[in-house]
Design a protein around this motif. Structure first.
Motif, PDB file in Angstrom:
ATOM      1  N   TYR A  20     -27.971 -13.241  27.912  1.00 36.26           N
ATOM      2  CA  TYR A  20     -28.291 -13.829  26.547  1.00 36.26           C
ATOM      3  C   TYR A  20     -29.731 -13.098  26.073  1.00 36.26           C
ATOM      4  CZ  TYR A  20     -28.715 -16.662  22.542  1.00 36.26           C
ATOM      5  OH  TYR A  20     -28.901 -17.311  21.307  1.00 36.26           O
ATOM      6  N   ARG A  21     -30.617 -12.813  27.127  1.00 38.81           N
ATOM      7  CA  ARG A  21     -31.858 -12.282  26.609  1.00 38.81           C
ATOM      8  C   ARG A  21     -31.965 -10.722  26.445  1.00 38.81           C
ATOM      9  NH1 ARG A  21     -35.646 -14.808  31.689  1.00 38.81           N
ATOM     10  NH2 ARG A  21     -35.707 -16.876  30.771  1.00 38.81           N
ATOM     11  N   ARG A  22     -30.740 -10.048  26.552  1.00 38.79           N
ATOM     12  CA  ARG A  22     -30.594  -8.749  26.247  1.00 38.79           C
ATOM     13  C   ARG A  22     -29.959  -8.734  24.952  1.00 38.79           C
ATOM     14  NH1 ARG A  22     -30.872  -5.117  30.321  1.00 38.79           N
ATOM     15  NH2 ARG A  22     -30.750  -3.778  28.466  1.00 38.79           N
ATOM     16  N   ALA A  23     -30.734  -8.940  23.897  1.00 34.84           N
ATOM     17  CA  ALA A  23     -30.290  -8.989  22.662  1.00 34.84           C
ATOM     18  C   ALA A  23     -29.839  -7.607  22.023  1.00 34.84           C
ATOM     19  CB  ALA A  23     -31.181  -9.615  21.708  1.00 34.84           C
ATOM     20  N   ASP A  24     -30.695  -6.490  22.546  1.00 28.57           N
ATOM     21  CA  ASP A  24     -30.510  -5.088  22.111  1.00 28.57           C
ATOM     22  C   ASP A  24     -29.124  -4.664  22.306  1.00 28.57           C
ATOM     23  OD1 ASP A  24     -31.106  -5.159  24.770  1.00 28.57           O
ATOM     24  OD2 ASP A  24     -32.392  -3.581  24.567  1.00 28.57           O
ATOM     25  N   TRP A  25     -28.665  -4.809  23.602  1.00 25.03           N
ATOM     26  CA  TRP A  25     -27.233  -4.255  23.839  1.00 25.03           C
ATOM     27  C   TRP A  25     -26.055  -5.168  23.349  1.00 25.03           C
ATOM     28  CZ3 TRP A  25     -23.929  -6.782  26.846  1.00 25.03           C
ATOM     29  CH2 TRP A  25     -24.474  -7.737  27.919  1.00 25.03           C
ATOM     30  N   LEU A  26     -26.346  -6.367  23.420  1.00 22.81           N
ATOM     31  CA  LEU A  26     -25.591  -7.125  23.019  1.00 22.81           C
ATOM     32  C   LEU A  26     -25.095  -7.143  21.563  1.00 22.81           C
ATOM     33  CD1 LEU A  26     -23.566  -9.668  23.942  1.00 22.81           C
ATOM     34  CD2 LEU A  26     -25.400 -11.357  23.510  1.00 22.81           C
ATOM     35  N   LEU A  27     -25.970  -7.025  20.788  1.00 22.74           N
ATOM     36  CA  LEU A  27     -25.961  -6.654  19.199  1.00 22.74           C
ATOM     37  C   LEU A  27     -25.245  -5.262  19.100  1.00 22.74           C
ATOM     38  CD1 LEU A  27     -26.284  -7.582  16.394  1.00 22.74           C
ATOM     39  CD2 LEU A  27     -28.591  -6.339  16.455  1.00 22.74           C
ATOM     40  N   THR A  28     -25.553  -4.330  19.846  1.00 25.45           N
ATOM     41  CA  THR A  28     -24.860  -3.005  19.765  1.00 25.45           C
ATOM     42  C   THR A  28     -23.484  -3.100  20.147  1.00 25.45           C
ATOM     43  OG1 THR A  28     -27.186  -1.822  20.240  1.00 25.45           O
ATOM     44  CG2 THR A  28     -24.915  -0.565  20.607  1.00 25.45           C
ATOM     45  N   ILE A  29     -23.296  -3.677  21.048  1.00 21.77           N
ATOM     46  CA  ILE A  29     -21.773  -3.675  21.629  1.00 21.77           C
ATOM     47  C   ILE A  29     -20.850  -4.509  20.780  1.00 21.77           C
ATOM     48  CG2 ILE A  29     -20.160  -4.422  23.317  1.00 21.77           C
ATOM     49  CD1 ILE A  29     -22.284  -3.940  25.327  1.00 21.77           C
ATOM     50  N   GLY A  30     -21.564  -5.566  20.392  1.00 24.87           N
ATOM     51  CA  GLY A  30     -20.796  -6.708  19.345  1.00 24.87           C
ATOM     52  C   GLY A  30     -20.490  -5.952  17.918  1.00 24.87           C
ATOM     53  N   GLY A  31     -21.623  -5.204  17.483  1.00 22.54           N
ATOM     54  CA  GLY A  31     -21.515  -4.553  15.939  1.00 22.54           C
ATOM     55  C   GLY A  31     -20.493  -3.277  16.224  1.00 22.54           C
ATOM     56  N   VAL A  32     -20.362  -2.496  17.463  1.00 20.86           N
ATOM     57  CA  VAL A  32     -19.367  -1.555  17.334  1.00 20.86           C
ATOM     58  C   VAL A  32     -17.842  -2.280  17.551  1.00 20.86           C
ATOM     59  CG1 VAL A  32     -18.558   0.291  18.878  1.00 20.86           C
ATOM     60  CG2 VAL A  32     -21.063   0.193  18.651  1.00 20.86           C
ATOM     61  N   ALA A  33     -17.913  -3.112  18.341  1.00 26.31           N
ATOM     62  CA  ALA A  33     -16.612  -3.885  18.560  1.00 26.31           C
ATOM     63  C   ALA A  33     -15.969  -4.494  17.032  1.00 26.31           C
ATOM     64  CB  ALA A  33     -16.651  -4.972  19.449  1.00 26.31           C
ATOM     65  N   PHE A  34     -16.885  -5.134  16.459  1.00 25.27           N
ATOM     66  CA  PHE A  34     -16.509  -5.865  15.353  1.00 25.27           C
ATOM     67  C   PHE A  34     -16.130  -4.736  14.105  1.00 25.27           C
ATOM     68  CE2 PHE A  34     -17.028  -7.939  11.149  1.00 25.27           C
ATOM     69  CZ  PHE A  34     -15.992  -8.761  11.442  1.00 25.27           C
ATOM     70  N   GLY A  35     -17.041  -3.470  14.196  1.00 27.13           N
ATOM     71  CA  GLY A  35     -17.059  -2.548  13.204  1.00 27.13           C
ATOM     72  C   GLY A  35     -15.615  -1.804  13.587  1.00 27.13           C
ATOM     73  N   VAL A  36     -15.050  -1.587  14.625  1.00 31.45           N
ATOM     74  CA  VAL A  36     -14.044  -0.951  15.035  1.00 31.45           C
ATOM     75  C   VAL A  36     -12.751  -1.848  14.460  1.00 31.45           C
ATOM     76  CG1 VAL A  36     -12.292  -0.136  16.795  1.00 31.45           C
ATOM     77  CG2 VAL A  36     -14.860   0.348  17.112  1.00 31.45           C
ATOM     78  N   ALA A  37     -12.813  -3.099  14.742  1.00 32.66           N
ATOM     79  CA  ALA A  37     -11.908  -3.938  14.148  1.00 32.66           C
ATOM     80  C   ALA A  37     -11.669  -4.199  12.744  1.00 32.66           C
ATOM     81  CB  ALA A  37     -12.090  -5.529  14.711  1.00 32.66           C
ATOM     82  N   MET A  38     -13.068  -4.011  11.844  1.00 35.69           N
ATOM     83  CA  MET A  38     -12.722  -3.952  10.676  1.00 35.69           C
ATOM     84  C   MET A  38     -12.334  -2.516  10.029  1.00 35.69           C
ATOM     85  SD  MET A  38     -13.767  -6.889   9.112  1.00 35.69           S
ATOM     86  CE  MET A  38     -12.674  -7.495  10.542  1.00 35.69           C
ATOM     87  N   LEU A  39     -12.628  -1.531  10.686  1.00 36.00           N
ATOM     88  CA  LEU A  39     -12.262  -0.308  10.566  1.00 36.00           C
ATOM     89  C   LEU A  39     -10.771  -0.072  10.496  1.00 36.00           C
ATOM     90  CD1 LEU A  39     -12.912   2.644   9.574  1.00 36.00           C
ATOM     91  CD2 LEU A  39     -13.095   3.409  11.935  1.00 36.00           C
ATOM     92  N   GLY A  40     -10.027  -0.561  11.587  1.00 36.71           N
ATOM     93  CA  GLY A  40      -8.682  -0.450  11.637  1.00 36.71           C
ATOM     94  C   GLY A  40      -7.942  -1.179  10.724  1.00 36.71           C
ATOM     95  N   TYR A  41      -8.615  -2.294  10.304  1.00 35.98           N
ATOM     96  CA  TYR A  41      -7.867  -3.197   9.155  1.00 35.98           C
ATOM     97  C   TYR A  41      -8.184  -2.339   7.879  1.00 35.98           C
ATOM     98  CZ  TYR A  41      -7.041  -7.404   6.011  1.00 35.98           C
ATOM     99  OH  TYR A  41      -6.634  -8.237   5.361  1.00 35.98           O
ATOM    100  N   VAL A  42      -9.060  -1.831   7.641  1.00 35.45           N
ATOM    101  CA  VAL A  42      -9.265  -1.190   6.359  1.00 35.45           C
ATOM    102  C   VAL A  42      -8.399   0.081   6.323  1.00 35.45           C
ATOM    103  CG1 VAL A  42     -10.992   0.377   5.027  1.00 35.45           C
ATOM    104  CG2 VAL A  42     -11.812  -2.010   5.975  1.00 35.45           C
TER     105      VAL A  42
END
Length: 458
Positions: A20-42
């Motif tokens: 939880y303290r590693r906000a940088d990599w968690l946000l990066t991984i989460g952002g990429v994962a959700f971005g890929v999900a949204m890109l596939g939908y679009v």
């Protein structure tokens, strides 16, 4: 005030602090994962015909009801058409008069603009539900929480209940977010419980939270929820007196068959399961009433026990699950409650001190995502069609058009009455999974087994 036992559960444990303290990599991984999900939908949306990613017949019913209210005409006619696609048949408005009043806001823009707004609002509601669940489990606001929200939103977006909500223009994600928002507020807020009352004023199933609040000794919240619900009824009688009399006094609210064939594959409730096994709508009624009553009592008591043991979100999820089981109608899109349920399972897996418990909770979260996944229909030899481009495993067996019930009534030749073998498992997958989770929660609520929730030895 949070007790010591609650604090031990709601505060990130040793296993959860490091990540939880590693906000940088968690946000990066989460952002990429959700971005890929949204890109596939679009990509799918822009490369396929509209009717393969959205057929908003339910949204049309809502807007029709809103237009009817604006023009002061009767809502509950024999048929309330959804004239978008011929295959949709005749759909009736099955919500309360107050809901029809709320839906007047949907008529302020053109319908196809509303369809796009509906998709965007439902995606935001999905993210909000995950964000609020993390908050209720003790995680503070910040980039780490945002990253975790996006990371889990990516696979949960591609579950069938969520996709079905977007496909039909449904309101289940919004109602779920409203209830969660209401319950994550501090207990000191005098109006806490009003969100449940408003949700129940639109769709009656959230009424199950009122006895849950009573049993957990949150009497003020229960009173606020009940009072708000009564207020929605009163507003209905003031604005739509004739429709309110028909809905409340003539008993229209408990006629589940107004939605069509209750044994239809899409109805993943105890009533739907018992109807399919019995082979008759009328024959299922006595058994269903007894089973539903016992399940409701056991579920609400179980939710209260878990809540008072310091596991408030687990208690809330138990109450939501109970509502899905006992409701006469629990369409596939009603099961969007798997979203916060999965978040709870993942958080308990992260916090668990014992490897076995961690694997058990993590496996539960993964199993929910897989069982409720929006798998393409072609996996079982069915080409993509107007039923949706991504379909859950429940749609593998043959099914009857639910609107056929309007024309013919109950018939012994309906496809759901003749399932066998694997069809019985896949066609009833959501309700069977829900029943298994229900039994698990009953076990966890029993005595010392509650300690396993926090990863301690039972």
């Amino acid at each position: 005030m949070t007790t010591a036992r609650q604090s031990a559960v709601l505060t990130p444990g040793p296993a959860g602090v490091a990540w939880y303290r590693r906000a940088d990599w968690l946000l990066t991984i989460g952002g990429v994962a959700f971005g890929v999900a949204m890109l596939g939908y679009v990509i799918f949306v822009v490369t396929h015909p509209t009717n393969q990613w959205v057929v908003p017949v339910d949204l049309r019913v809502y807007t029709d009801a809103g237009l009817v209210v604006r023009h002061v005409a009767p809502i509950y006619r024999a048929h309330r058409a959804a004239p978008l696609y011929q295959w949709a048949g005749q759909l009736k408005f099955t919500y309360t008069p107050f809901a029809a009043m709320v839906f007047t806001v949907l008529t302020l823009v053109s319908f196809w603009t509303l369809v796009k707004i509906s998709v965007a609002v439902n995606i935001l509601a999905l993210l909000a539900a995950i964000w609020m669940t993390f908050g209720a489990l003790g995680y503070r606001r910040g980039l780490a929480r945002l990253g975790a929200t996006l990371l889990l939103a990516a696979p949960l977006f591609w579950t069938e209940p969520v996709q079905r909500t977007l496909f039909l223009g449904q309101i289940e994600l919004v109602l779920m977010a409203l209830i969660l928002w209401d319950q994550v507020q501090p207990d000191r807020r005098w109006w806490k419980g009003a969100g449940i009352g408003v949700a129940a004023g639109i769709d009656l199933i959230p009424l199950i939270y009122i006895p849950y609040l009573v049993l957990t000794r949150r009497f003020r919240q229960a009173a606020v929820a009940a009072g708000t619900f009564v207020l929605t009824i009163a507003l209905g009688f003031i604005v739509l007196p004739a429709d309110s009399r028909k809905w409340w006094l003539d008993g229209l609210f408990y006629r589940g068959t107004r939605t069509g064939f209750v044994g239809w594959e899409g109805n993943q409730s105890l009533y739907g399961l018992i109807t399919r096994l019995t082979g008759s709508v009328a024959g299922a009624n006595p058994t269903y009433l007894v089973v539903a009553a016992l399940t409701a009592v056991a579920g609400v008591v179980c939710a209260a026990v878990l809540d008072r043991a310091g596991h408030r979100m687990v208690g809330l999820m138990t109450c939501a699950l109970t509502g899905l089981l006992v409701s006469p109608i629990s369409w596939d899109h009603h099961w969007v409650w798997i979203v916060p349920g999965t978040v709870v399972a993942v958080v308990y897996a992260v916090r668990a001190r014992r490897v076995a418990v961690r694997l058990a909770w993590g496996g539960l979260g993964l199993a929910i995502i897989l069982l409720f996944g929006a798998w393409p229909g072609r996996l079982w030899g069915e080409p993509d069609d107007l039923s949706g481009f991504s379909k859950g495993l429940i749609w593998a067996p043959p099914n009857t058009n639910p609107s056929t019930y309007y024309k013919l009534g109950d018939r012994p030749w309906y496809a759901e009455y003749h399932w066998h073998g694997l069809q019985l498992l896949t066609g009833n997958l959501y309700i069977l999974t829900g029943m298994a989770l229900f039994v698990l929660l009953l076990v966890l609520a029993a005595g010392p087994a509650r300690a396993a929730l926090a990863g301690r030895a039972a």
